[in-house]
Design a protein around this motif. Structure first.
Motif, PDB file in Angstrom:
ATOM      1  N   ASN A 132       0.823  -1.212   0.000  1.00 47.03           N
ATOM      2  CA  ASN A 132       0.000   0.000   0.000  1.00 47.03           C
ATOM      3  C   ASN A 132       0.856   1.261   0.000  1.00 47.03           C
ATOM      4  N   ASP A 133       0.670   2.153   0.978  1.00 48.70           N
ATOM      5  CA  ASP A 133       1.355   3.440   0.964  1.00 48.70           C
ATOM      6  C   ASP A 133       2.853   3.323   1.181  1.00 48.70           C
ATOM      7  N   ARG A 138       2.308  -0.203  -4.741  1.00 50.70           N
ATOM      8  CA  ARG A 138       1.391  -0.909  -3.841  1.00 50.70           C
ATOM      9  C   ARG A 138       1.957  -2.201  -3.285  1.00 50.70           C
TER      10      ARG A 138
END
Length: 317
Positions: A132-133, A138
């Protein structure tokens, strides 16, 4: 600098191609990893039965090799028919008996069995995933494959008639997968975990289980189910990551199967806070966590920094 081959067709044909392409390397590996330890006595049961009565000048290899092959047969349990066909083709391509090729696939497992001395040292592998972040796309996976023997790796790309295409980094003699990715991006890595016990000989070796999952799993959930079903496995951690979710999990195969989830979008191969880890494993993963930081982005630069790191007075991460 690693040699690369592309295999395609039926399982038996892909095995034949691999065996023919690397026949000399496969035969050399059999001589070094199976015949050599038997001749030295490293892979012969010590202090039990007839073996302890044999005079020192007797070459035990002609007797021990068939016995070792018989002992490896139970590991065929649960092996997929496709992989069996592939290994049959590999033996034909390399012009070797099937049992010789099968013993070679089982060498890492048999080497740490209770009744045999360990003629392999446990490699200090390291693996992690950022999601993700914390990852630029991702998902990013870092993997350091520290094999105990100084042998050059090889890259094998499979394009089977059915199932997923996949690539793995390993060795010419090893049809199993310790590090691989399929055409959906599903990535699986394996590391030996001494704190989880000795590998079991009650079914197919972990690397052949992983190889089957990469080709046959429909998606991330199916891959998890297949790995969870491999209840015979012991003594390994397996990281599986998928970019579609994105998600990652680590299976810890000990007396029971423990499934770990990411912590703050970071999935380490081992949790350095665990009290059950070997000291060197805890130190390695604590160092990984230190280098990656609490919440910073993890890209190629950060992965390379971690995997090339050598902490003072510590094993390679």
């Amino acid at each position: 600098g690693a040699p690369q081959v592309v295999l395609s067709g039926s399982p038996r044909e892909m095995g034949r191609q691999r065996g023919a392409a690397w026949a000399d390397r496969i035969r050399d590996a059999y001589a070094a990893k199976i015949v050599g330890p038997v001749q030295r006595g490293d892979a012969v049961p010590q202090g039990t039965g007839w073996w302890k009565l044999a005079p020192s000048f007797v070459d035990l290899a002609p007797l021990a090799l068939p016995r070792l092959a018989i002992g490896a047969r139970p590991l065929l349990a649960g092996l997929s028919p496709a992989i069996f066909d592939e290994l049959t083709g590999m033996a034909a391509g390399a012009e070797m008996p099937f049992d010789a090729v099968w013993l070679l696939q089982c060498a890492p497992t048999l080497a740490v069995a209770e009744n045999l001395p360990a003629f392999y040292r446990a490699p200090f592998c390291t693996m992690f995933a950022a999601l993700n972040d914390r990852a630029p796309r991702r998902l990013i996976v870092g993997r350091n494959f520290d094999w105990p023997d100084a042998e050059p790796p090889a890259i094998v790309e499979y394009r089977p008639d059915s199932g997923h295409a996949f690539t793995h980094v390993g060795f010419p003699w090893c049809a199993g997968v310790f590090t691989g990715m399929n055409d959906t991006g599903l990535t699986i890595c394996v590391e030996r975990a001494e704190d989880l016990g000795r590998p079991s000989t009650d079914g197919a070796p972990v690397e052949l289980v992983v190889r089957d999952v990469l080709q046959t799993a429909r998606d991330f959930t199916d891959a998890l189910l297949k790995l969870e079903a491999a209840k015979h496995l012991r003594g390994y951690r397996v990281l599986v990551a998928d970019p579609e979710e994105p998600s990652a999990r680590v299976f810890e195969y000990g007396r029971f199967i423990n499934l770990r989830k990411p912590d703050d979008d970071l999935m380490l191969g081992a949790d350095p806070a665990s009290t059950n880890l070997k000291d060197d494993t805890r130190a390695r993963y604590a160092r990984v966590l230190e280098l990656l930081g609490e919440d910073g982005p993890v890209g190629r630069t950060e992965v390379e920094r971690v995997l090339r790191d050598r902490a003072p007075d510590a094993a390679d991460t």
